[in-house]
Design a protein around this motif. Sequence first.
Motif, short mmCIF file in Angstrom:
data_model
loop_
_atom_site.label_atom_id
_atom_site.label_comp_id
_atom_site.label_asym_id
_atom_site.label_seq_id
_atom_site.Cartn_x
_atom_site.Cartn_y
_atom_site.Cartn_z
N GLU A 57 0.83 -1.22 0.00
CA GLU A 57 0.00 0.00 0.00
C GLU A 57 0.86 1.27 0.00
O GLU A 57 0.59 2.22 -0.75
CB GLU A 57 -0.92 -0.04 1.22
N ILE A 58 1.90 1.28 0.82
CA ILE A 58 2.75 2.47 0.89
C ILE A 58 3.54 2.63 -0.41
O ILE A 58 3.72 3.74 -0.92
CB ILE A 58 3.68 2.40 2.12
N ALA A 59 4.00 1.51 -0.99
CA ALA A 59 4.71 1.59 -2.28
C ALA A 59 3.80 2.18 -3.35
O ALA A 59 4.24 3.01 -4.15
CB ALA A 59 5.21 0.21 -2.68
N ALA A 60 2.54 1.75 -3.35
CA ALA A 60 1.61 2.27 -4.37
C ALA A 60 1.43 3.78 -4.23
O ALA A 60 1.47 4.51 -5.23
CB ALA A 60 0.25 1.57 -4.24
N LEU A 61 1.26 4.25 -2.99
CA LEU A 61 1.08 5.71 -2.80
C LEU A 61 2.34 6.48 -3.16
O LEU A 61 2.27 7.64 -3.56
CB LEU A 61 0.67 6.01 -1.36
N ALA A 62 3.50 5.81 -3.01
CA ALA A 62 4.77 6.47 -3.35
C ALA A 62 5.12 6.30 -4.82
O ALA A 62 6.18 6.76 -5.28
CB ALA A 62 5.90 5.91 -2.47
N ASP A 63 4.26 5.59 -5.57
CA ASP A 63 4.51 5.29 -6.99
C ASP A 63 5.79 4.49 -7.19
O ASP A 63 6.54 4.72 -8.15
CB ASP A 63 4.53 6.57 -7.84
N VAL A 64 6.03 3.56 -6.28
CA VAL A 64 7.18 2.65 -6.39
C VAL A 64 6.68 1.29 -6.87
O VAL A 64 5.64 0.82 -6.40
CB VAL A 64 7.89 2.51 -5.02
N ASP A 65 7.41 0.66 -7.77
CA ASP A 65 7.02 -0.64 -8.31
C ASP A 65 6.99 -1.70 -7.21
O ASP A 65 7.97 -1.84 -6.46
CB ASP A 65 8.02 -1.04 -9.41
N TRP A 66 5.87 -2.45 -7.11
CA TRP A 66 5.71 -3.47 -6.05
C TRP A 66 4.55 -4.37 -6.45
O TRP A 66 3.59 -3.90 -7.06
CB TRP A 66 5.39 -2.78 -4.71
N GLN A 67 4.64 -5.66 -6.12
CA GLN A 67 3.56 -6.60 -6.44
C GLN A 67 2.71 -6.84 -5.19
O GLN A 67 2.95 -7.79 -4.44
CB GLN A 67 4.14 -7.93 -6.96
N ALA A 68 1.74 -5.99 -4.94
CA ALA A 68 0.84 -6.19 -3.81
C ALA A 68 -0.07 -7.38 -4.08
O ALA A 68 -0.34 -7.73 -5.23
CB ALA A 68 0.01 -4.93 -3.58
N LYS A 69 -0.53 -8.01 -3.00
CA LYS A 69 -1.43 -9.17 -3.16
C LYS A 69 -2.71 -8.91 -2.38
O LYS A 69 -2.78 -9.18 -1.17
CB LYS A 69 -0.73 -10.44 -2.66
N GLY A 70 -3.73 -8.39 -3.05
CA GLY A 70 -4.98 -8.09 -2.36
C GLY A 70 -4.76 -7.16 -1.20
O GLY A 70 -4.12 -6.12 -1.33
N ILE A 71 -5.28 -7.55 -0.03
CA ILE A 71 -5.10 -6.72 1.17
C ILE A 71 -3.73 -6.90 1.79
O ILE A 71 -3.37 -6.19 2.74
CB ILE A 71 -6.18 -7.02 2.25
N ASP A 72 -2.95 -7.86 1.27
CA ASP A 72 -1.65 -8.17 1.88
C ASP A 72 -0.51 -7.44 1.18
O ASP A 72 -0.66 -6.95 0.06
CB ASP A 72 -1.41 -9.67 1.88
#
Length: 262
Positions: free
Chosen positions: A122-137
């Motif tokens: 979630e924090i990577a997404a808000l920072a526009d950093v590449d990351w593979q989030a998995k649903g709520i995890d």
Amino acid sequence: MKVDLLDTLRHQNPIVFNISNFVTVQDVANGLNALGASPIMSEEVAEAGEMVGLSSAVCLNLGAFTQTQVEQIRKVGEVANQQHKPLVIDPVAVGAVAYRKMVANNLLTHFHPDVIRGNAGEIAALADVDWQAKGIDAGEGTGDLVAIAQACAQKLNCVVILSGPTDVITDGTRVVKVLNGTPLFQVHVGSGDMLSSIVAAFCAVEPDYFEAAQTACLVFAAIGERVAQATPNLGAGSFSVQLMDGLQLTTTAQINAIAAHQ
Ligand SMILES: Nc1ncnc2c1ncn2[C@@H]1O[C@H](COP(=O)(O)OP(=O)(O)O)[C@@H](O)[C@H]1O
Ligand SMILES: Cc1ncsc1CCOP(=O)(O)O
Ligand SMILES: [Mg+2]
């Protein structure tokens, strides 16, 4: 680290207004109540002003909103800023669902959060950093967690908590890590939501939100760790019950005895 803030919180019993998600609302209400704060929830935009007015802090959880609720979240965030009430955001799954990220980014143009608490995805997404989030995890990524948390804090000009096995707390410059915790937090849905509301409760009693955020992380993680240590072979169901007991009964001295932070 001001662990004594827990005694202040229990003495003041601050009202914390939460817009929660329907999945974990009970955990959030009971977690706050057990710790020593006074939770209140609402789904009605017409009472936004009064709700914020009677509260000492506000936590907006973006976990499962409808368009109607987005309007309420925006109004409550705006009023919290106008009334100078501490405002915490939990951007659930913004790293996994593009629509959520768009809604979250739009909301953040309408109000300013004092603290954002999310997992790495979630924090990577808000920072526009590449990351593979998995649903709520949190999911998976290779980036440096401290750098990601700092980038998010600098971009949004607030305190950021990037939680996980180690919690990273930053104001964009200063960084504190909380090393306590237990993997059992991961098998209970709502651990993160509880933490976000507890962050708001500490912001109600400590105007330095960087201090409030790190104390909240330490208190929550250390209580979970103590509970897990106390009972061998603890499973997901019993952990959530024991965690509630721990939130109510654990003393500042017991937290200080196992506190691990850098
Ligand atoms: N593997 C782990 N070991 C220890 N503590 C953990 C672990 N995973 C999460 N936690 C703790 O669980 C709480 C919730 O954090 P997190 O799991 O990141 O939130 P979310 O449920 O939103 O993904 C935090 O207090 C964090 O320190
Ligand atoms: C399962 C689920 N779906 C939408 S919100 C939610 C709860 C998320 O809780 P947490 O982030 O505390 O694990
Ligand atoms: Mg979460």
